[in-house]
Motif scaffolding. Structure first.
Motif, short mmCIF file in Angstrom:
data_model
loop_
_atom_site.label_atom_id
_atom_site.label_comp_id
_atom_site.label_asym_id
_atom_site.label_seq_id
_atom_site.Cartn_x
_atom_site.Cartn_y
_atom_site.Cartn_z
N GLY A 41 0.83 -1.22 0.00
CA GLY A 41 0.00 0.00 0.00
C GLY A 41 0.85 1.26 0.00
N THR A 42 1.95 1.22 0.76
CA THR A 42 2.85 2.37 0.82
C THR A 42 3.42 2.67 -0.56
OG1 THR A 42 3.42 1.85 3.10
CG2 THR A 42 4.96 3.27 1.91
N LYS A 43 3.82 1.61 -1.25
CA LYS A 43 4.40 1.78 -2.58
C LYS A 43 3.37 2.43 -3.53
CE LYS A 43 7.59 -0.56 -5.59
NZ LYS A 43 8.23 -1.75 -6.01
N GLU A 44 2.14 1.99 -3.43
CA GLU A 44 1.08 2.54 -4.28
C GLU A 44 0.86 4.03 -3.97
OE1 GLU A 44 -0.41 1.18 -6.78
OE2 GLU A 44 -1.73 2.89 -7.12
N MET A 45 0.87 4.36 -2.68
CA MET A 45 0.64 5.77 -2.30
C MET A 45 1.78 6.67 -2.74
SD MET A 45 -1.42 6.23 1.17
CE MET A 45 -0.02 5.82 2.16
N ILE A 46 2.99 6.14 -2.73
CA ILE A 46 4.15 6.96 -3.16
C ILE A 46 3.93 7.41 -4.61
CG2 ILE A 46 6.62 6.85 -3.73
CD1 ILE A 46 6.86 4.90 -1.27
N HIS A 47 3.49 6.46 -5.46
CA HIS A 47 3.29 6.80 -6.87
C HIS A 47 1.99 7.57 -7.10
CE1 HIS A 47 6.79 4.59 -7.90
NE2 HIS A 47 6.34 3.50 -7.32
N LEU A 103 19.67 -3.53 4.94
CA LEU A 103 18.22 -3.43 4.89
C LEU A 103 17.79 -2.04 4.38
CD1 LEU A 103 15.46 -4.70 5.52
CD2 LEU A 103 15.67 -3.87 7.85
N GLU A 104 18.49 -1.01 4.85
CA GLU A 104 18.19 0.35 4.41
C GLU A 104 18.37 0.49 2.91
OE1 GLU A 104 20.10 3.50 6.47
OE2 GLU A 104 19.30 2.92 8.42
N ASN A 105 19.48 -0.07 2.41
CA ASN A 105 19.74 0.02 0.96
C ASN A 105 18.66 -0.70 0.17
OD1 ASN A 105 22.03 1.52 1.32
ND2 ASN A 105 23.42 -0.23 1.26
N ALA A 106 18.27 -1.88 0.66
CA ALA A 106 17.25 -2.66 -0.04
C ALA A 106 15.92 -1.92 -0.06
CB ALA A 106 17.08 -4.02 0.64
N MET A 107 15.56 -1.30 1.08
CA MET A 107 14.29 -0.56 1.16
C MET A 107 14.33 0.72 0.32
SD MET A 107 12.13 -2.17 2.90
CE MET A 107 12.72 -3.80 2.58
N GLY A 108 15.49 1.38 0.34
CA GLY A 108 15.66 2.59 -0.47
C GLY A 108 15.43 2.29 -1.94
N LYS A 109 15.98 1.15 -2.39
CA LYS A 109 15.80 0.76 -3.79
C LYS A 109 14.36 0.36 -4.07
CE LYS A 109 20.42 -0.77 -5.05
NZ LYS A 109 21.29 -1.92 -5.01
N LYS A 110 13.78 -0.36 -3.15
CA LYS A 110 12.40 -0.85 -3.33
C LYS A 110 11.42 0.31 -3.49
CE LYS A 110 8.97 -3.72 -0.88
NZ LYS A 110 8.65 -4.82 -1.76
N PHE A 111 11.59 1.33 -2.64
CA PHE A 111 10.63 2.44 -2.63
C PHE A 111 11.11 3.66 -3.40
CE2 PHE A 111 9.38 -0.08 1.06
CZ PHE A 111 8.02 -0.16 0.85
N ASN A 112 12.37 3.69 -3.74
CA ASN A 112 12.95 4.83 -4.45
C ASN A 112 12.68 6.15 -3.71
OD1 ASN A 112 14.42 6.03 -6.47
ND2 ASN A 112 12.64 6.36 -7.79
N LEU A 113 12.92 6.12 -2.41
CA LEU A 113 12.69 7.29 -1.57
C LEU A 113 13.87 7.47 -0.63
CD1 LEU A 113 9.09 7.23 -0.01
CD2 LEU A 113 9.94 8.70 -1.81
N PRO A 114 14.14 8.71 -0.16
CA PRO A 114 15.13 8.87 0.91
C PRO A 114 14.70 8.06 2.13
CG PRO A 114 14.44 11.00 0.05
CD PRO A 114 13.55 9.98 -0.58
N PHE A 115 15.68 7.46 2.78
CA PHE A 115 15.38 6.59 3.91
C PHE A 115 15.66 7.32 5.21
CE2 PHE A 115 15.61 2.79 6.48
CZ PHE A 115 14.57 2.06 5.93
N LEU A 116 14.67 7.40 6.09
CA LEU A 116 14.83 8.19 7.32
C LEU A 116 15.25 7.35 8.52
CD1 LEU A 116 11.71 10.52 7.00
CD2 LEU A 116 14.06 11.01 6.33
N GLY A 117 14.99 6.05 8.47
CA GLY A 117 15.43 5.23 9.59
C GLY A 117 14.61 3.98 9.78
N ILE A 118 15.12 3.17 10.70
CA ILE A 118 14.44 1.93 11.08
C ILE A 118 14.29 1.94 12.60
CG2 ILE A 118 14.62 -0.59 11.19
CD1 ILE A 118 16.31 -0.49 8.66
N ILE A 119 13.06 1.83 13.05
CA ILE A 119 12.85 1.80 14.51
C ILE A 119 12.32 0.42 14.89
CG2 ILE A 119 11.66 2.88 16.45
CD1 ILE A 119 11.38 5.43 14.81
#
Lengths: 261, 125
Positions: free
Chosen positions: A166-172, A203-219
């Motif tokens: 759902g997040t990916k869909e909302m980004i686009h 994990l950050e790199n993988a998520m950054g690529k997946k979503f094509n967005l700046p990565f703010l962190g993992i909590i």
């Protein structure tokens, strides 16, 4: 120059309210003037955390029954914060929540213009540095009105497939259509399945690529934050908690992206 | 040719001319009628009314990218000239003027003249 930040997510239960309240308090603790607005009119929550006296609500402001200054409350002295922390509450009565469901498109358009004019008033009259919106999950009028009023969107997601799809869909479909800067924050990560430490960067790199967005962190998923998130502000009561340190890092990363023109 | 014969010849010619003009008129009427009916078939979008649709976030998200950028900029400033919008979007004034007028045609935006400048604005209904 003041900035407006929206905390949003596709699904509920991602921790938006705890994140937005603690980021707001963290900024105020650091001497910034902050206004936190509860734009989750479907399920208001900030009143549970801040326990305000009877007060005008943001519903009153949007209904043109009061001005934005009358719909916010300065809570900074209660938490001994260096800067001002103003909070605007949504009306948590079921009558009001039902009433918000009946609004038509013309009312929602007026609400958007009211939000934008309220933002300017806060910037000009209260010397606000950061305006922070907590929002309803998914696509709702109040959330999109907040997104249109923002300079930066923090999209919060959990690590489950439902939320991430759902997040990916909302980004686009939403964030990029509105042309707003957006950063991804993963919250409530089960560290048994996704061990952080050395594996975090990967994990950050993988998520950054997946979503094509700046990565703010993992909590990571902190049970005490979930249990006590509505009782007190972690950045005030437990400033050394890793949740607070993670939010400091989120702020640092977000500011770097905000500085870019 | 006597003068009487000459007059008769002139009347005959004038009658022929009148008949021809009436035929031409009749053909022109048919053509105009045909053109009107074809126009209705070829340009159906002229019949779509945008009246009543507010420029809310649902409308904003449904606009094509180039118009959305203009509409978002106008939403943020409330009232502006094409020059103001072009400064906000970073696109040329002529393009913004065109996009703003397209939004006016669609009924989402209104415009008014103040002195020599044209101002565009969104009217809350």
């Amino acid at each position: 120059m003041p900035k407006s930040i929206v905390i949003h997510s596709y699904k509920g239960g991602t921790g938006k309210t705890s994140i937005s309240a603690n980021i707001a308090a963290l900024y105020a603790k650091n001497g910034k003037n902050v206004c936190l607005l509860d734009y989750d009119f479907r399920a208001p929550s900030m009143q549970v955390l801040f326990k305000p006296d009877v007060h005008n609500t943001l519903n009153d402001f949007l209904e043109e029954k009061c001005e934005i200054n009358d719909a916010i409350k300065d809570v900074s002295s209660k938490y001994q914060l260096k800067g001002h922390l103003y909070v605007g509450f949504a009306d948590a009565s079921t009558e009001s929540m039902k009433d918000m469901m009946t609004k038509d498109r013309n009312w929602e358009m007026k609400a958007l213009h009211r939000t934008l004019s309220g933002k300017n008033k806060l910037y000009n009259e209260l010397d606000i540095d950061f305006l922070i919106f907590d929002t309803s999950p998914g696509v709702s009028y109040s959330s999109i009105n907040a997104l249109v009023s923002s300079d930066f969107i923090i999209v919060v997601s959990k690590m489950d497939d439902f939320d991430m799809a759902g997040t990916k869909e909302m980004i686009h479909g939403i964030y990029s259509s509105l042309g707003r800067k957006t950063g991804l924050l993963l919250n409530r990560i089960p560290t048994e399945q996704f061990p952080l430490g050395a594996g975090q960067k990967e994990l950050e790199n993988a998520m950054g690529k997946k979503f094509n967005l700046p990565f703010l962190g993992i909590i990571p998923c902190y049970c005490d934050v979930q249990v006590n998130g509505g009782k007190y502000l972690f950045v005030v009561e437990q400033p050394k908690h890793p949740f607070c340190q993670a939010l400091s890092e989120v702020i640092n990363r977000m500011e770097k992206h905000l500085e870019k023109t | 040719m006597t003068s009487e014969e000459f007059s008769n010849e002139v009347v005959k010619l004038l009658q022929q001319m009148n008949n021809n003009i009436e035929k031409l008129n009749s053909k022109l009427d048919s053509l105009i009628g045909l053109q009107e009916s074809v126009k209705d078939l070829l340009i159906p979008e002229k019949k779509i009314s945008y009246e009543g649709l507010p420029l809310d976030v649902a409308t904003l998200l449904s606009l094509p990218d180039h118009l959305r950028k203009t509409a978002l900029a106008l939403t943020e400033v409330g009232e502006a000239t094409a020059t103001d919008i072009s400064q906000k979007t970073g696109r040329v004034r002529a393009a913004e003027s065109d996009y703003l007028n397209q939004l006016v045609t669609k009924g989402y935006v209104k415009k008014k003249r103040k002195s020599h400048d044209v101002y565009f604005y969104i009217e809350a209904k």
